[in-house]
Structure formats: C-alpha cells, structure tokens
Design an enzyme around this catalytic site. Sequence first.
Site, mmCIF file in Angstrom:
data_model
loop_
_atom_site.group_PDB
_atom_site.id
_atom_site.type_symbol
_atom_site.label_atom_id
_atom_site.label_comp_id
_atom_site.label_asym_id
_atom_site.label_seq_id
_atom_site.Cartn_x
_atom_site.Cartn_y
_atom_site.Cartn_z
ATOM 1 N N LYS A 1 0.839 -1.201 0.000
ATOM 2 C CA LYS A 1 0.000 0.000 0.000
ATOM 3 C C LYS A 1 0.881 1.261 0.000
ATOM 4 O O LYS A 1 2.091 1.179 0.228
ATOM 5 C CB LYS A 1 -0.920 -0.039 1.222
ATOM 6 C CG LYS A 1 -1.902 -1.231 1.222
ATOM 7 C CD LYS A 1 -2.780 -1.189 2.465
ATOM 8 C CE LYS A 1 -3.718 -2.383 2.531
ATOM 9 N NZ LYS A 1 -4.598 -2.327 3.719
ATOM 10 N N TYR B 1 -12.127 -2.882 -3.072
ATOM 11 C CA TYR B 1 -12.642 -2.900 -1.701
ATOM 12 C C TYR B 1 -14.173 -2.903 -1.650
ATOM 13 O O TYR B 1 -14.752 -2.563 -0.613
ATOM 14 C CB TYR B 1 -12.075 -1.712 -0.916
ATOM 15 C CG TYR B 1 -10.650 -1.948 -0.434
ATOM 16 C CD1 TYR B 1 -10.332 -3.042 0.364
ATOM 17 C CD2 TYR B 1 -9.622 -1.058 -0.765
ATOM 18 C CE1 TYR B 1 -9.036 -3.263 0.813
ATOM 19 C CE2 TYR B 1 -8.315 -1.272 -0.327
ATOM 20 C CZ TYR B 1 -8.038 -2.379 0.475
ATOM 21 O OH TYR B 1 -6.752 -2.592 0.927
ATOM 22 N N ASN C 1 -1.655 -0.224 7.379
ATOM 23 C CA ASN C 1 -1.151 -1.573 7.673
ATOM 24 C C ASN C 1 -0.324 -2.184 6.536
ATOM 25 O O ASN C 1 -0.184 -3.403 6.427
ATOM 26 C CB ASN C 1 -2.272 -2.493 8.176
ATOM 27 C CG ASN C 1 -3.339 -2.723 7.130
ATOM 28 O OD1 ASN C 1 -3.206 -2.275 5.995
ATOM 29 N ND2 ASN C 1 -4.395 -3.425 7.490
ATOM 30 N N HIS D 1 -1.647 -5.462 1.426
ATOM 31 C CA HIS D 1 -2.881 -6.232 1.237
ATOM 32 C C HIS D 1 -2.527 -7.631 0.749
ATOM 33 O O HIS D 1 -1.614 -7.795 -0.053
ATOM 34 C CB HIS D 1 -3.774 -5.562 0.183
ATOM 35 C CG HIS D 1 -4.866 -6.460 -0.305
ATOM 36 N ND1 HIS D 1 -6.059 -6.618 0.374
ATOM 37 C CD2 HIS D 1 -4.933 -7.307 -1.372
ATOM 38 C CE1 HIS D 1 -6.808 -7.503 -0.269
ATOM 39 N NE2 HIS D 1 -6.156 -7.940 -1.334
ATOM 40 N N GLU E 1 -9.206 -10.987 -7.621
ATOM 41 C CA GLU E 1 -8.329 -9.819 -7.492
ATOM 42 C C GLU E 1 -7.237 -9.815 -8.565
ATOM 43 O O GLU E 1 -6.896 -8.766 -9.108
ATOM 44 C CB GLU E 1 -7.726 -9.775 -6.078
ATOM 45 C CG GLU E 1 -8.799 -9.462 -5.036
ATOM 46 C CD GLU E 1 -8.291 -9.420 -3.601
ATOM 47 O OE1 GLU E 1 -9.058 -9.002 -2.728
ATOM 48 O OE2 GLU E 1 -7.130 -9.821 -3.333
HETATM 49 P P1 IDP Z 1 -7.226 -7.416 5.641
HETATM 50 O O1 IDP Z 1 -6.514 -6.333 4.852
HETATM 51 O O2 IDP Z 1 -6.386 -7.894 6.791
HETATM 52 O O3 IDP Z 1 -7.762 -8.517 4.777
HETATM 53 P P2 IDP Z 1 -9.981 -6.406 5.889
HETATM 54 O O4 IDP Z 1 -10.875 -6.641 7.068
HETATM 55 O O5 IDP Z 1 -10.310 -7.064 4.592
HETATM 56 O O6 IDP Z 1 -8.488 -6.726 6.354
HETATM 57 O O7 IDP Z 1 -9.956 -4.828 5.652
HETATM 58 C C1 IDP Z 1 -9.392 -4.276 4.486
HETATM 59 C C2 IDP Z 1 -8.606 -3.052 4.871
HETATM 60 O O8 IDP Z 1 -9.497 -2.052 5.368
HETATM 61 C C3 IDP Z 1 -7.587 -3.265 5.996
HETATM 62 O O9 IDP Z 1 -6.364 -3.805 5.543
HETATM 63 C C4 IDP Z 1 -7.428 -1.858 6.526
HETATM 64 O O10 IDP Z 1 -6.553 -1.105 5.669
HETATM 65 C C5 IDP Z 1 -8.837 -1.295 6.367
HETATM 66 N N1 IDP Z 1 -9.594 -1.419 7.610
HETATM 67 C C6 IDP Z 1 -10.206 -2.522 8.096
HETATM 68 N N2 IDP Z 1 -10.811 -2.271 9.264
HETATM 69 C C7 IDP Z 1 -10.591 -0.961 9.504
HETATM 70 C C8 IDP Z 1 -10.966 -0.088 10.579
HETATM 71 O O11 IDP Z 1 -11.628 -0.479 11.545
HETATM 72 N N3 IDP Z 1 -10.522 1.210 10.479
HETATM 73 C C9 IDP Z 1 -9.787 1.665 9.438
HETATM 74 N N4 IDP Z 1 -9.420 0.874 8.418
HETATM 75 C C10 IDP Z 1 -9.811 -0.424 8.448
#
Ligand code: IDP
Length: 156
Positions: A16, A56, A119, A122, A133
């Site tokens: 990212k 997303y 984070n 992805h 994807e």
């Molecule tokens: P993942 O990336 O670990 O698969 P997902 O639940 O699919 O996690 O969420 C996609 C992305 O959305 C996360 O990597 C993060 O960047 C963002 N995200 C998920 N939950 C939150 C939140 O509670 N606050 C802000 N961003 C979030």
Amino acid sequence: MTTKEIPLERTFLAIKPDGVQRGLVGEIIRRFETKGFTLVGLKLLIPSQELAEKHYAVHKERPFFKDLVSFITSGPIVAMVWEGDGVVASARKMIGATNPLNAEPGTIRGDFGINIGRNIIHGSDAIETAQNEISLWFSDAELANWEPTIKPWLVE
Ligand code: IDP
C-alpha cells in the site's frame, strides 16, 4: 531431479502507499522470495478511484470505506502476483493480523506497523478472492508463466 506435480496456486498482494513511502518494497519482496514463492506479476501504479472501489467493494458499507479508498489512491502501490503451493494462506500468515498492534512479531504488519489504517500490505484472503483480485489488477499478458530453476531444491 524432477519435481512432483503440484497444482499451482496464486495470490494477489499489494504494498500500500504507506509501505512504498516508507521504503519497505525491497524488504517485503525479499520475504516472499526467500520463503520460496515465485513472483509472476509486478507493477507500480497509482490506482484509480474506480479500481480501488472495485477492489474494496466488499467494504462499501463500512464507515472506513471512504478513507480507505482515498488512502489507497493517494500514491503509488506495488501490485504483485505470487505463485506456490499454499501461497494464499501462507502469505496471509506472513502479513499478520489486520490491526498491526495485534499482529505477531515476525509478520510484516507485526514488524512494521502500529495502525489499522496504515497496515502496509494487502493480501487476498481466499483462493477464490485471489482469482478475482488477480483478474481485476492484471491482464493475462502482464503475468509471466515461468518456473524457477531452483524449484527442485524447494519442492519435493
Ligand atoms: P485485511 O486487509 O487484513 O484482509 P480487511 O478486514 O479485509 O483486512 O480490511 C481491508 C482493509 O481495510 C484493511 O487492511 C485496513 O486497511 C482497512 N480497515 C479494516 N478495518 C478498519 C478499521 O476499523 N478502520 C480503518 N481501516 C480499516
């Protein structure tokens, strides 16, 4: 030496904008290379709004959706396709929990992150998601079908 036939599995990974800005591209690619997975697709791009929203789409109703799309389109990302037996689940383990504060040390998010909205990387969460994807981000012509010569030393 010959290798036994193992069904090929592929996953979609994207470093990212925070990972790119922080200079983590080499470190992250190194981890998947040294693990033994094969890189079959790689490009750096600034995703369009449309592409980010499609990627997303599952989170469309979530409160963080707008900020997530705006963040992911804010700068270059490194989109990749990696191949290898069990790569989807293994890459998720190597990436770590969604919230870096809960991610184990030794994982990418555990070693380099402190915030759920930053984070770093992805990774597809299941084989079917990975297939969707990969076709969203890459054309067939952008993927290289190749076998590393080292394979017999990696796979029985
Ligand atoms: P993942 O990336 O670990 O698969 P997902 O639940 O699919 O996690 O969420 C996609 C992305 O959305 C996360 O990597 C993060 O960047 C963002 N995200 C998920 N939950 C939150 C939140 O509670 N606050 C802000 N961003 C979030």
